[in-house]
Design a protein around this motif. Structure first.
Motif, PDB file in Angstrom:
ATOM      1  N   ASP A  43       0.843  -1.214   0.000  1.00  0.00           N
ATOM      2  CA  ASP A  43       0.000   0.000   0.000  1.00  0.00           C
ATOM      3  C   ASP A  43       0.885   1.274   0.000  1.00  0.00           C
ATOM      4  OD1 ASP A  43      -2.205  -1.591   0.091  1.00  0.00           O
ATOM      5  OD2 ASP A  43      -2.605  -1.284   2.244  1.00  0.00           O
ATOM      6  N   THR A  44       0.251   2.360  -0.455  1.00  0.00           N
ATOM      7  CA  THR A  44       0.902   3.706  -0.425  1.00  0.00           C
ATOM      8  C   THR A  44       0.176   4.588   0.573  1.00  0.00           C
ATOM      9  OG1 THR A  44       1.568   3.502  -2.717  1.00  0.00           O
ATOM     10  CG2 THR A  44       1.527   5.725  -1.786  1.00  0.00           C
ATOM     11  N   VAL A  45       0.964   5.226   1.453  1.00  0.00           N
ATOM     12  CA  VAL A  45       0.366   6.075   2.497  1.00  0.00           C
ATOM     13  C   VAL A  45       1.078   7.412   2.553  1.00  0.00           C
ATOM     14  CG1 VAL A  45      -0.397   4.084   3.861  1.00  0.00           C
ATOM     15  CG2 VAL A  45       1.868   5.121   4.288  1.00  0.00           C
ATOM     16  N   ASP A  46       0.429   8.374   3.281  1.00  0.00           N
ATOM     17  CA  ASP A  46       1.066   9.684   3.568  1.00  0.00           C
ATOM     18  C   ASP A  46       1.459   9.716   5.045  1.00  0.00           C
ATOM     19  OD1 ASP A  46       0.597  10.466   0.982  1.00  0.00           O
ATOM     20  OD2 ASP A  46      -1.298  11.487   1.484  1.00  0.00           O
ATOM     21  N   SER A  87       6.839  -5.013   4.229  1.00  0.00           N
ATOM     22  CA  SER A  87       6.702  -5.731   5.491  1.00  0.00           C
ATOM     23  C   SER A  87       7.690  -5.256   6.549  1.00  0.00           C
ATOM     24  CB  SER A  87       6.893  -7.248   5.248  1.00  0.00           C
ATOM     25  OG  SER A  87       8.187  -7.484   4.660  1.00  0.00           O
ATOM     26  N   ASP A  88       8.744  -4.641   6.118  1.00  0.00           N
ATOM     27  CA  ASP A  88       9.763  -4.168   7.068  1.00  0.00           C
ATOM     28  C   ASP A  88       9.880  -2.648   7.098  1.00  0.00           C
ATOM     29  OD1 ASP A  88      10.765  -3.906   4.567  1.00  0.00           O
ATOM     30  OD2 ASP A  88      12.741  -4.753   5.012  1.00  0.00           O
ATOM     31  N   THR A  89       8.835  -1.900   6.636  1.00  0.00           N
ATOM     32  CA  THR A  89       8.899  -0.420   6.614  1.00  0.00           C
ATOM     33  C   THR A  89       8.875   0.126   8.035  1.00  0.00           C
ATOM     34  OG1 THR A  89       7.851  -0.302   4.457  1.00  0.00           O
ATOM     35  CG2 THR A  89       7.753   1.682   5.842  1.00  0.00           C
ATOM     36  N   SER A  90       9.835   1.102   8.319  1.00  0.00           N
ATOM     37  CA  SER A  90       9.897   1.728   9.646  1.00  0.00           C
ATOM     38  C   SER A  90      10.397   3.164   9.481  1.00  0.00           C
ATOM     39  CB  SER A  90      10.838   0.936  10.570  1.00  0.00           C
ATOM     40  OG  SER A  90      11.038   1.647  11.776  1.00  0.00           O
ATOM     41  N   TYR A  91       9.730   4.119  10.138  1.00  0.00           N
ATOM     42  CA  TYR A  91      10.144   5.533  10.110  1.00  0.00           C
ATOM     43  C   TYR A  91      10.316   6.033  11.562  1.00  0.00           C
ATOM     44  CZ  TYR A  91       9.314   6.050   5.130  1.00  0.00           C
ATOM     45  OH  TYR A  91       9.409   5.932   3.772  1.00  0.00           O
ATOM     46  N   THR A  92      11.431   6.743  11.757  1.00  0.00           N
ATOM     47  CA  THR A  92      11.695   7.337  13.082  1.00  0.00           C
ATOM     48  C   THR A  92      11.906   8.839  12.903  1.00  0.00           C
ATOM     49  OG1 THR A  92      12.746   5.292  13.840  1.00  0.00           O
ATOM     50  CG2 THR A  92      13.178   7.301  15.104  1.00  0.00           C
ATOM     51  N   VAL A 149       4.395   7.184   0.333  1.00  0.00           N
ATOM     52  CA  VAL A 149       5.306   6.244   0.968  1.00  0.00           C
ATOM     53  C   VAL A 149       4.783   4.823   0.738  1.00  0.00           C
ATOM     54  CG1 VAL A 149       6.301   5.459   3.144  1.00  0.00           C
ATOM     55  CG2 VAL A 149       5.963   7.936   2.720  1.00  0.00           C
ATOM     56  N   VAL A 150       5.582   3.938   0.127  1.00  0.00           N
ATOM     57  CA  VAL A 150       5.212   2.545  -0.146  1.00  0.00           C
ATOM     58  C   VAL A 150       5.550   1.704   1.079  1.00  0.00           C
ATOM     59  CG1 VAL A 150       5.571   0.524  -1.600  1.00  0.00           C
ATOM     60  CG2 VAL A 150       5.604   2.830  -2.597  1.00  0.00           C
ATOM     61  N   VAL A 151       4.514   0.947   1.524  1.00  0.00           N
ATOM     62  CA  VAL A 151       4.683   0.169   2.744  1.00  0.00           C
ATOM     63  C   VAL A 151       5.102  -1.237   2.383  1.00  0.00           C
ATOM     64  CG1 VAL A 151       3.581  -0.696   4.838  1.00  0.00           C
ATOM     65  CG2 VAL A 151       2.983   1.583   3.906  1.00  0.00           C
TER      66      VAL A 151
END
Length: 787
Positions: free
Chosen positions: A701-704, A768-773, A764-766
């Motif tokens: 999925d794509t998210v903001d 299985s290992d997507t992480s933002y800090t 932002v393309v999600v």
């Protein structure tokens, strides 16, 4: 007219023979024959007296005639008895010797001599008118003493006869065995009338000397009006003095006249009677001696603007911190110092402390030697050595406040501090009484140039034959700002240390606090020449007004509406003489008020500590000023970092808050108010949040992403930004980023308390290992990084 003519021919034996002689006496004393024995005489004396007369009768004459030397005019015979009678008498005395001398003298007498008078005086005398009568000499023993007397008598006779003047005489002759013929010559005094005379004890004087004037041949006990007058070399500087004098019984007097210090080539002295008649006149000259003229530079404050050199007051155009020019002109130096040999030291003494304790003159600069007097256009040299052009009072201000020492670009002008042996610690700003450093209450200080340095200047510039020496210098009106805050130790650095500032880094000057020149009482001070053997001169030092400059303001808490904060240090800095930066501070009072009084015109820089107390308290944020603001009449806020570099160097390391004020004071606008500061004390803090546009997200999925940073503290955060780490790279977000949405309510680039800034990262393309800090940042007022 009855006239006698006497012809005397005397021939005398050598006195060594001691022969007989007949003494001849004048003045009514009978001539007595000496008794000389024939056995003792080796020679004879023959006397022949013949009388010729044109009168028909002649009375008998006596050998003893009365002395008529004291006879008054009333007692003298009348002219009637003198008529129709003329008699010529010839007296001849001959002494026989190997060598003979003769003298013939003709004498005329207006005195009558009758035979009747002669017979009554001496009955033994009987002279025949028509024949000569031979008179044998009487014998007498001649002694050495008699011979000497004879010599004296004959010398006196010759002296009287040799005058060859007509005198009233009476000649009487007698003949006897014991007397020779007496002859009387009676003198009549002749009064010689002299014109009155004036004279002086010398023909020439120097200015300042005293002439003694003499008078003679005036009337006895006469009142005289004495007038002495003279002109300067150009017909100017006329002077006139009168005296009333009275002569003594002999018609003489003596008086004195003291010349002033002005050179006048010639003086005339006239003596006049009380009715104005000129009786006598004389003159004397006035050779110019080595003389000094000390002048200050006057800048007028009213009327027409004509600045120039004067020996009088310099007007009220000088303020604290300004420089006052002077020139000392020494003329006619070759008169007393040919080739400037043995020329003395030149000293100049100035007021250092007034009786009330205020500091007056504290520095001396631009001391230089020349041989051409400066004209009225040459008051202040600029950086090129040319004169500042002064057409108005506003033109004078830059000249009076010029920060540097300059040398005149004129032939033969030389700064003295370039000459051999110049030592400011022994020649500038030294006590007149006692040795350096002296005391803080010394009334007078001085500077001087040695005779050797004058010789060196003259030799190097080809001026050993100069007849004029000029010393130019500038005196500094001390600043209350410096002395009241005991900042004078800052003068002990180049260039002001050579101007006398070396003194102030010595105890007890380092901690001395007092008012400056604007608080000296009276109308003027004094600078005075001190040159051995040359007249002393004094001219005024202008006393400036109490400096009117003032900068003041308040320290508030939070904002300009908040309460005042006590004990907050406010700094002021200024660039003064020599380009030196002075920095001082005061603490706010219980109401948060501060002030800097007694400031002079110029540019001043004002800043505040980072917090109250000393050392300051941390945790305060400056809230005012925080941007560029102008406050009338001459204040502008600015970043302290934008102050001039030399000012910034003085306050390194930085101990002032970020914003400060630049204040320009002028003579027209000497006060500046409302130089205020505000600070807020709090805890810097931020709150960061990150969210996605959907609550359920699947792989692919794509998210903001929405990121926010909120200032939850109570101080501003400068340069806010957010670092976003996606597991492999970091992206920095700030107000300039394309993803910035809003939040800067006042658009000042500062994350103010309670402000929330927002960024949105789209697409932002999600996986299985997507992480933002996300990590938020901001800088507080102390420069700390708040996260």
């Amino acid at each position: 007219m009855y006239t006698k003519k006497v012809i005397a021919v005397l021939t005398i034996l050598s006195f060594a023979l001691y022969g007989p002689f007949v003494p001849l006496h004048f003045g009514g004393i009978p001539a007595q024959a000496s008794e000389i024995s024939s056995e003792e005489s080796s020679s004879t004396v023959e006397q022949t007296i013949s009388v010729e007369s044109s009168s028909s009768t002649e009375e008998e004459q006596s050998s003893d005639l009365p002395d008529k030397s004291h006879e008054t005019n009333d007692e003298k015979p009348s002219k009637e008895n003198e008529q129709n009678s003329t008699e010529e008498v010839e007296i001849q005395t001959v002494a026989i010797n190997e060598e003979q001398e003769s003298e013939s003298v003709s004498l005329e007498s207006s005195e009558p001599s009758t035979q009747e008078e002669a017979s009554t005086e001496d009955p033994k005398l009987n002279l025949s008118e028509s024949s000569d009568t031979e008179i044998p000499p009487e014998e007498e023993e001649v002694t050495e003493e008699d011979s000497s007397n004879l010599d004296s008598s004959l010398e006196e006779t010759e002296a009287v006869v040799s005058e060859n003047t007509e005198e009233t005489q009476t000649l009487e002759s007698s003949q006897s065995s014991s007397y020779s013929a007496p002859v009387e010559l009676q003198e009549t005094s002749v009064a010689i009338v002299q014109d009155p005379e004036l004279s002086t004890d010398k023909a020439d004087y120097h200015p300042g000397e005293t002439a003694t004037i003499f008078g003679r041949f005036f009337s006895s006990i006469q009142n005289i009006l004495l007038t002495i007058f003279g002109y300067g070399p150009d017909g100017n500087d006329y002077t006139e003095s009168t005296q009333e004098v009275t002569t003594d019984e002999e018609g003489s007097f003596e008086t004195t006249y003291t010349l002033d210090e002005v050179y006048r080539p010639i003086y005339t002295v006239q003596a006049n009677s009380t009715d104005g008649a000129l009786l006598a006149e004389t003159t004397f000259t006035d050779t110019p001696a080595t003389s000094v003229t000390l002048m200050g530079y006057k800048i007028p404050v009213g009327g027409s603007f004509n600045p120039g050199w004067t020996t009088g007051n310099l007007d009220k155009s000088y303020d604290e911190g300004e420089w006052v020019p002077y020139q000392l002109v020494i003329n006619n130096v070759q008169t007393e110092y040919p080739n400037l040999a043995s020329f003395p030291d030149i000293g100049l003494e100035f007021d250092f402390t007034d009786s009330g304790g205020a500091r007056f003159v504290d520095l001396v600069r631009s001391v230089q030697l020349g041989n051409v007097e400066l004209n009225d256009d040459q008051g202040f040299p600029d950086e090129d050595g040319n004169a500042f052009i002064l057409n108005s009072l506003s033109d004078a201000n830059p000249a009076q406040n010029h920060p540097d020492e300059e040398e005149w670009d004129l032939d033969n002008y030389t700064l003295v501090n370039t000459l051999t042996g110049w030592d400011p610690t022994t020649q500038v700003n030294i006590p007149v009484v006692g040795s350096a450093p002296g005391t803080v209450t010394d009334l007078d200080h001085q500077f001087y140039i040695t005779g050797a340095q004058i010789q060196e200047w003259a030799s190097s510039t080809g001026n050993l034959l100069t007849d004029t020496i000029v010393v130019y210098f500038q005196l500094h009106e001390s600043r209350t700002f410096v002395w009241e805050h005991a900042l004078q130790g800052g003068y002990d650095q180049a260039p002001t240390d050579d101007w006398g500032g070396w003194l102030y880094d010595n105890p007890p000057y380092t901690s001395d606090s007092r008012l400056g020149s604007g608080f000296v009482p009276g109308s003027s001070g004094h600078v005075t020449t001190q040159i051995t053997g040359i007249g002393e001169k004094t001219v005024p030092i202008p006393i400036p007004p109490s400096p009117p400059g003032l900068i003041d303001g308040y320290k508030f808490e939070g904002s300009l509406d908040g309460p005042g904060i006590e004990n907050w240090q406010i700094h002021i800095l200024a660039k003064v003489e020599g380009g030196i930066i002075f920095d001082t501070h005061v603490a706010t009072d219980i109401n948060g008020y501060y002030s800097f009084p007694s400031l002079t015109a110029g540019t001043w820089y004002v800043g505040e500590h980072l917090g109250p107390g000393s050392p300051h308290e941390d945790g305060w944020e400056q809230t005012y000023p925080d941007s560029t603001i102008f406050i009338s009449p001459g204040a502008t806020s600015s970043l302290v970092a934008d102050f001039p570099t030399d000012v910034m160097n003085e306050i390194t390391p930085i101990h002032l808050a970020e914003w400060g004020w630049t204040v320009d004071l002028s003579l027209d606008q000497p006060e500046q108010h409302d130089i205020n500061f505000a600070n807020f004390f709090g805890t810097p803090n931020t709150l960061l949040d990150i969210s996605v546009s959907s609550s359920t997200v699947y792989a692919g999925d794509t998210v903001d992403l929405t990121i926010t940073e909120e200032n939850t503290g109570d101080v501003k955060l400068n340069n806010p930004y957010v670092d976003v780490f996606d597991g492999s790279a970091t992206t920095t977000l700030n107000k300039a980023s394309a993803s910035f949405v809003d939040g800067d309510d006042n658009d000042d680039g500062i994350l103010d308390p309670e402000e929330t800034w927002q960024w949105i990262i789209t697409g932002v393309v999600v996986n299985s290992d997507t992480s933002y800090t996300a990590t938020g940042h901001g800088t507080d007022a102390l420069g700390g990084d708040v996260t």
